[in-house]
Design a protein around this motif. Sequence first.
Motif, PDB file in Angstrom:
ATOM      1  N   PHE A  41       2.711   8.730  -0.032  1.00  0.00           N
ATOM      2  CA  PHE A  41       1.421   9.274   0.380  1.00  0.00           C
ATOM      3  C   PHE A  41       0.924   8.388   1.524  1.00  0.00           C
ATOM      4  O   PHE A  41      -0.021   7.623   1.390  1.00  0.00           O
ATOM      5  N   PHE A  42       1.623   8.487   2.674  1.00  0.00           N
ATOM      6  CA  PHE A  42       1.369   7.537   3.756  1.00  0.00           C
ATOM      7  C   PHE A  42      -0.027   7.701   4.349  1.00  0.00           C
ATOM      8  O   PHE A  42      -0.575   6.758   4.911  1.00  0.00           O
ATOM      9  N   GLU A  43      -0.615   8.902   4.236  1.00  0.00           N
ATOM     10  CA  GLU A  43      -1.967   9.093   4.777  1.00  0.00           C
ATOM     11  C   GLU A  43      -2.967   8.163   4.078  1.00  0.00           C
ATOM     12  O   GLU A  43      -3.814   7.545   4.725  1.00  0.00           O
ATOM     13  N   LEU A  44      -2.854   8.066   2.753  1.00  0.00           N
ATOM     14  CA  LEU A  44      -3.743   7.171   2.004  1.00  0.00           C
ATOM     15  C   LEU A  44      -3.453   5.711   2.354  1.00  0.00           C
ATOM     16  O   LEU A  44      -4.378   4.921   2.545  1.00  0.00           O
TER      17      LEU A  44
ATOM     18  N   ALA B 249       2.543  -1.505   9.613  1.00  0.00           N
ATOM     19  CA  ALA B 249       3.589  -1.297   8.602  1.00  0.00           C
ATOM     20  C   ALA B 249       3.469   0.074   7.956  1.00  0.00           C
ATOM     21  O   ALA B 249       4.485   0.756   7.725  1.00  0.00           O
ATOM     22  N   THR B 250       2.248   0.506   7.660  1.00  0.00           N
ATOM     23  CA  THR B 250       2.090   1.831   7.056  1.00  0.00           C
ATOM     24  C   THR B 250       2.471   2.936   8.030  1.00  0.00           C
ATOM     25  O   THR B 250       3.009   3.968   7.624  1.00  0.00           O
TER      26      THR B 250
ATOM     27  N   LEU C   6       0.828  -1.210   0.000  1.00  0.00           N
ATOM     28  CA  LEU C   6       0.000   0.000   0.000  1.00  0.00           C
ATOM     29  C   LEU C   6       0.861   1.259   0.000  1.00  0.00           C
ATOM     30  O   LEU C   6       0.545   2.243  -0.680  1.00  0.00           O
ATOM     31  N   LEU C   7       1.968   1.249   0.734  1.00  0.00           N
ATOM     32  CA  LEU C   7       2.877   2.397   0.731  1.00  0.00           C
ATOM     33  C   LEU C   7       3.516   2.583  -0.642  1.00  0.00           C
ATOM     34  O   LEU C   7       3.616   3.701  -1.149  1.00  0.00           O
TER      35      LEU C   7
ATOM     36  N   ALA D  25      -5.181   0.649   4.627  1.00  0.00           N
ATOM     37  CA  ALA D  25      -4.815  -0.496   5.464  1.00  0.00           C
ATOM     38  C   ALA D  25      -5.847  -0.703   6.570  1.00  0.00           C
ATOM     39  O   ALA D  25      -6.249  -1.835   6.865  1.00  0.00           O
ATOM     40  N   ILE D  26      -6.281   0.391   7.185  1.00  0.00           N
ATOM     41  CA  ILE D  26      -7.283   0.285   8.251  1.00  0.00           C
ATOM     42  C   ILE D  26      -8.617  -0.190   7.691  1.00  0.00           C
ATOM     43  O   ILE D  26      -9.295  -1.030   8.286  1.00  0.00           O
ATOM     44  N   SER D  27      -9.007   0.330   6.519  1.00  0.00           N
ATOM     45  CA  SER D  27     -10.294  -0.044   5.918  1.00  0.00           C
ATOM     46  C   SER D  27     -10.344  -1.521   5.566  1.00  0.00           C
ATOM     47  O   SER D  27     -11.376  -2.179   5.741  1.00  0.00           O
TER      48      SER D  27
END
Length: 352
Positions: free
Chosen positions: A307-310, A328-329, A126-127, A315-317
Amino acid sequence: MSEDLKIGFFEKYLTLWVILCIAAGIGVGYLAGDDIRILSDWNIGAVNVPVSILVWLMIYPMMVQIDFSSLKYVSRNWKGLGLTVIVNWLIKPFTMALFAYVFFKMLYGAWMSPEDAEQYLAGAILLGAAPCTAMVFVWSYLTKGDANYTLVQVSVNDLILLIAFVPIVGLLFSWFDISFLNGNGEVIGIPYKTLITSVIVFVVIPLVTGYLTNRMLIKQKGKVWFENKFLKQLKPISILALLLTLVLIFAFQGQKIIENPLAILLIAIPLTLQTYFIFFVSWFAGRFLKLNHAVCAPSAMIGASNFFELAVAVAISIFGLNSGASLATVVGVLIEVPVMLSLVAIANRWRY
């Protein structure tokens, strides 16, 4: 670009704030006990409501800086933009996944379970699929990059993100056999619906809202007021939302971290190596293409940063607040500033 874009107090010490949030989150989780699960279970569909509000407050102040009218200048630095697009979307997601796979699945077998390794790999994917949107303005400023070029490349990458993020993440999840469970603990396929919903909630809506705000306020108040007043007022909100999100995540991760504090270091190693690798690939490719420093530097910085916020929000979703993927994110946030400042120093040292 405003001179006030130099790195601020909170950004400069972001790693310190993250460490403090780790401690605060663990403390909150310990004191709250099972009561904190109320926040974890507050969902609309696959989206966690408290986290969504906080992440949106993080992302909107970034998106409001984007000016798509700058796209008319795309042809001025087409080599730099071409390099950015190739590195960010055809190289970076795959090298990030490869680094993570080698470390988590092959080298770390003695220190983590296969389940944790898979979760950390998912977070790294994701990162890797989300190139930087906001902090690249700061890195560009610190390396004396071309502010107009930086704005154009961020605008181009945001548009590509809308259509490329979901397919790339889905492809890499499939390649590396990432497992997904439904509410009953049953294995299901890649949750594309959740991925698409996350992009709409955390990219499309704040991007459209931010752009409309940008156009309206600049037209009414002028660019100087917008940059020196409005953006300054938004920055504390973004920082506070980031810190509260981290506290919330670590409130759920606390027990896992106490039991295995080595996990954060093990996650940080491949993420850091990937960051340096992508920077050097972009930097030397830019030199080969004879890009001037003002274009080469931001081209290298946008790929190295994330864009670590995304990534955190998705990841949470998909995996939940207490998942290894979310952890990890967050480690990506932890290493962001010190690693990128070291790359700023390298870029400035190699300027001539």
